[in-house]
Write an enzyme that holds these catalytic residues in place. Structure first.
Site, PDB file in Angstrom:
ATOM      1  N   GLY A 222       0.828  -1.209   0.000  1.00 46.88           N
ATOM      2  CA  GLY A 222       0.000   0.000   0.000  1.00 46.88           C
ATOM      3  C   GLY A 222       0.855   1.248   0.000  1.00 46.88           C
ATOM      4  N   PHE A 226       1.479   9.818   3.243  1.00 49.53           N
ATOM      5  CA  PHE A 226       2.649  10.060   4.081  1.00 49.53           C
ATOM      6  C   PHE A 226       3.584   8.856   4.186  1.00 49.53           C
ATOM      7  CE2 PHE A 226      -1.056  12.250   6.063  1.00 49.53           C
ATOM      8  CZ  PHE A 226      -0.722  13.540   5.650  1.00 49.53           C
ATOM      9  N   LYS A 251       4.349   0.042   8.309  1.00 45.57           N
ATOM     10  CA  LYS A 251       4.061   1.313   7.649  1.00 45.57           C
ATOM     11  C   LYS A 251       5.296   2.179   7.817  1.00 45.57           C
ATOM     12  CE  LYS A 251       0.440   4.799   7.479  1.00 45.57           C
ATOM     13  NZ  LYS A 251      -0.845   5.198   8.050  1.00 45.57           N
ATOM     14  N   ASP A 351     -10.353  10.709   8.581  1.00 44.11           N
ATOM     15  CA  ASP A 351     -10.016  10.351   7.191  1.00 44.11           C
ATOM     16  C   ASP A 351     -10.626   8.984   6.862  1.00 44.11           C
ATOM     17  OD1 ASP A 351      -8.965  10.825   4.704  1.00 44.11           O
ATOM     18  OD2 ASP A 351      -6.920  10.162   5.211  1.00 44.11           O
TER      19      ASP A 351
END
Ligand code: ADE
Length: 538
Positions: A222, A226, A251, A351
């Site tokens: 993914g 950011f 991440k 979000d």
């Protein structure tokens, strides 16, 4: 006469030989010792290593049995040597000489003289001229002798502790493989299988280890604004491959995106966030060498909801599961108490969109990406709230957010904006459900206007035209879909105050369970009890 002369010659020869032999060996005939003999004189010798006594006088010792002696003394700044002859059978300064059989004069410290006092004795001519201080003084020896057992014990304790830890870790790993719960203190990283794909590892976010987790990145899964997300293998502890790896998601934020990483880490670090519909956080790390910040979480092989809907048409049951679990996750986030009734800080996600929701193997949703999330702490000032600005993804922004008219004085406003975004995701789910009739290709809410529509164009559609994604009449032939669509419309109301809460939406999904049970029997046989109607669910 001849016999007399002969005898006298041999006696003389023997006596002379004895004299010569005695000279060289000093045994047969005792001859007097030559020693340095200056009595007391100052010296610069510091009582270390070897020193030469600066004495010009060599004396023949008065007694046959005398040996050479040197004494080194230090009293304050006054350092002296005594060089003398001495009969070892007699005490010298109250001490008995017991080392005079040496050929070298080796100093030993003697106590009780009221000053630093070393003495040596030896039995070779002028042997007291060069003196040697023994570096292994008795004090050092005593210290060494007492330290060695301590060191041995320390090594033993450390080794035992190390093997104990390895044993505990192995046992924990094997128990985990068998599905048994772990000891609570087994490792800083804890594994539990609750709420994740079976391949995922879960850790206690309170990773007190300063050590970084041993992780091997596998593949990019993914890419966000950011950060990038990788599937990765987590090697548990120091135990090697035979124990296998666990799959996790990593991440990765570049150093420049510190604020986003910090916010996500801080939100995740609240243990009260734990919920089966919130992505399970393992730990956060700073990877200095790569100049990166990492967030390590459970991995969900089905990926994000947007990709899932692009590639799958879902059944009514799947819609019910995915939609209900999404509402439960948002409700948990927004709640100011845990399921046990303990107080917790409510969080606004800010979000919510289908690409920030993951699909678990049991077709439950879980919320991820808390980079913009806001802890709705009652201590937040209006300024702090205002500075958090207009954030999120324009396509999913509530009208009041698009207009920057969110009521900052009421923390409920942030929840209401989340509920609007959630309604759009529920619409996306419904648009790909076989129960609506003809199912079209996946399209995001408001269609493919542009990949990333800007705030201004969304404002035109959502605020000026009051536009919302289309809900065709054909969809409402199915009672369940009808109920979901009515909730969707209640959630995207222009008036934030009029919107349902996420908790209410989740309750509505629960109330639809009977529909789900019916659909399991047969969609065509579907029959709805007459006493339950849409109005009851409101
Ligand atoms: N994409 C973003 N986060 C992910 C995760 N935790 N598992 C799988 N795919 C992801």
């Amino acid at each position: 006469m001849d016999l007399l002369r002969f005898s006298a010659f041999w006696c003389g020869t023997i006596l002379f030989s004895c004299f010569l032999f005695g000279q060289s060996e000093g045994t047969m005939l005792k001859i007097k010792r030559l020693c340095k003999f200056c009595d007391v004189q100052q010296t610069r010798c510091q009582g270390k290593g070897s020193c030469k006594v600066d004495c010009n006088i060599t004396s023949i010792c008065p007694n046959d049995s005398d040996v050479c002696v040197t004494i080194w003394r230090k009293k304050e700044d006054n350092v002296t040597f005594d060089t003398i002859c001495h009969n070892p059978e007699l005490r010298l300064h109250g001490l008995r000489l017991d080392d005079y059989n040496n050929s070298k004069c080796e100093m030993r410290e003697r106590s009780g003289q009221g000053s630093l006092f070393y003495i040596c004795s030896c039995s070779e001519d002028e042997c007291n001229e060069h003196i040697f201080f023994n570096s292994n003084s008795p004090v050092v020896a005593v210290v060494l002798v007492s330290l060695v057992p301590l060191l041995v014990m320390a090594v033993f304790v450390i080794t035992s502790f190390y093997f104990y830890r390895v044993y505990r870790q192995r046992r924990a790993n094997s128990r985990r493989k068998k599905g048994a719960p772990l000891d609570s203190d087994a490792h800083a990283i804890m594994i539990d299988d609750e709420g994740s794909d079976s391949s995922s590892a879960h850790a206690n976010n309170l990773n007190h280890n300063t050590e970084l987790l041993p992780i091997a990145l596998d593949a990019l899964v993914g890419k966000g604004r950011f950060a990038e997300v990788y599937r990765a293998k987590l090697k548990q502890g120091s135990v090697s491959e035979e124990q296998g790896f666990e799959t996790v998601a990593v991440k990765i934020f570049p150093y420049e995106e510190y604020a986003s990483w910090k916010n996500e880490k801080d939100v995740f670090s609240d243990a009260d966030l734990r919920h089966e519909n919130v992505l399970h956080f393992l730990t956060a790390e700073e990877r200095k060498v790569q100049r990166q910040y990492w967030i390590i979480t459970a991995y969900h092989a089905k990926g994000n909801l947007q990709d899932f809907l692009t590639h799958h048409v879902i059944s009514w049951h799947d819609l019910w599961l995915l939609g209900g679990s999404l509402a439960q996750g948002v409700a948990h986030l927004h709640s100011d108490h845990t399921s046990c009734g303990r107080n917790k800080i409510a969080i606004a996600h800010r979000d919510i969109k289908s690409s920030n929701i993951l699909v678990k193997s049991d077709l439950n949703c879980c919320l991820c990406d808390f980079g913009l999330a806001l802890r709705l702490d009652s201590s937040l000032s209006v300024d702090e709230l205002a500075n958090s600005g207009q954030v999120g993804t324009a396509r999913y922004m509530a009208p009041e957010v698009l207009e920057s008219r969110i009521n900052l004085e009421n923390i409920e406003s942030f929840k209401q904006a989340d509920v609007y975004s959630m309604a759009l995701v529920l619409w996306e789910l419904t648009s790909r459900c076989s129960a609506i009739g003809e199912v079209k290709e996946y399209e995001p809410p408001f269609g493919i206007l542009r990949e990333h529509p800007c705030v201004e164009s969304m404002k035109d559609s959502v605020v000026r035209d009051r536009g919302r994604p289309d809900i065709p009449n054909s969809w409402t032939n199915h009672t369940g879909i009808q109920l979901i669509c009515s909730s969707i419309q209640d959630c995207w109301d222009h008036d934030p105050e009029a919107r349902l809460t996420a908790h209410c939406v989740s309750e509505r999904f629960s109330e639809m369970e009977y529909l789900d049970k019916l659909s399991e029997r047969s969609i065509s046989e579907e029959k709805i009890p007459e006493e339950i109607c849409v109005g009851d669910l409101k």
